[in-house]
Design a protein around this motif. Structure first.
Motif, short mmCIF file in Angstrom:
data_model
loop_
_atom_site.label_atom_id
_atom_site.label_comp_id
_atom_site.label_asym_id
_atom_site.label_seq_id
_atom_site.Cartn_x
_atom_site.Cartn_y
_atom_site.Cartn_z
N ALA A 191 0.84 -1.21 0.00
CA ALA A 191 0.00 0.00 0.00
C ALA A 191 0.87 1.26 0.00
CB ALA A 191 -0.91 0.00 1.22
N LYS A 224 -6.28 9.77 3.43
CA LYS A 224 -5.71 9.49 4.75
C LYS A 224 -6.20 10.51 5.78
CE LYS A 224 -3.00 6.03 3.61
NZ LYS A 224 -3.22 4.69 4.11
N ASP A 229 -9.92 9.67 6.67
CA ASP A 229 -10.15 8.41 7.38
C ASP A 229 -9.00 8.18 8.34
OD1 ASP A 229 -10.78 5.88 8.30
OD2 ASP A 229 -10.46 4.89 6.37
N SER A 269 -7.12 4.87 8.61
CA SER A 269 -6.32 4.35 7.49
C SER A 269 -4.88 4.65 7.76
CB SER A 269 -6.76 4.96 6.18
OG SER A 269 -6.44 6.32 6.11
#
Length: 79
Positions: free
Chosen positions: A12, A73, A76, A79
């Motif tokens: 990621a 990011k 959220d 995350s």
């Protein structure tokens, strides 16, 4: 502010945002991730995040999708 987008251990994209007074290569040395994907400067505008510029020391530039990743990011916290 500056940022470097890294690839984490799961593949990621992970942004690291840091003050402009810290050099890109100095921050790169502190991160455990092996792959730096992009790097540049970040500006917050009325429309959201804007990524631009480059890191000459890392030979990377801001990526076209970096702003969206960073914005997500911020939106959220988990995350």
């Amino acid at each position: 502010m500056k940022y470097i987008m890294f690839e984490d251990f799961s593949g990621a994209s992970v942004p690291i945002i840091f003050p402009s007074r810290i050099n890109f290569d100095e921050m790169r040395e502190q991160m455990p991730y092996t792959t730096a994907l992009s790097a540049g400067y970040i500006t917050l505008t009325g429309e959201g995040v804007r990524c631009h510029g480059q890191s000459k020391s890392l030979q990377l530039e801001a990526g076209p999708g970096d702003a969206a990743i960073i914005q997500a990011k911020f939106e959220d916290a988990a995350s």
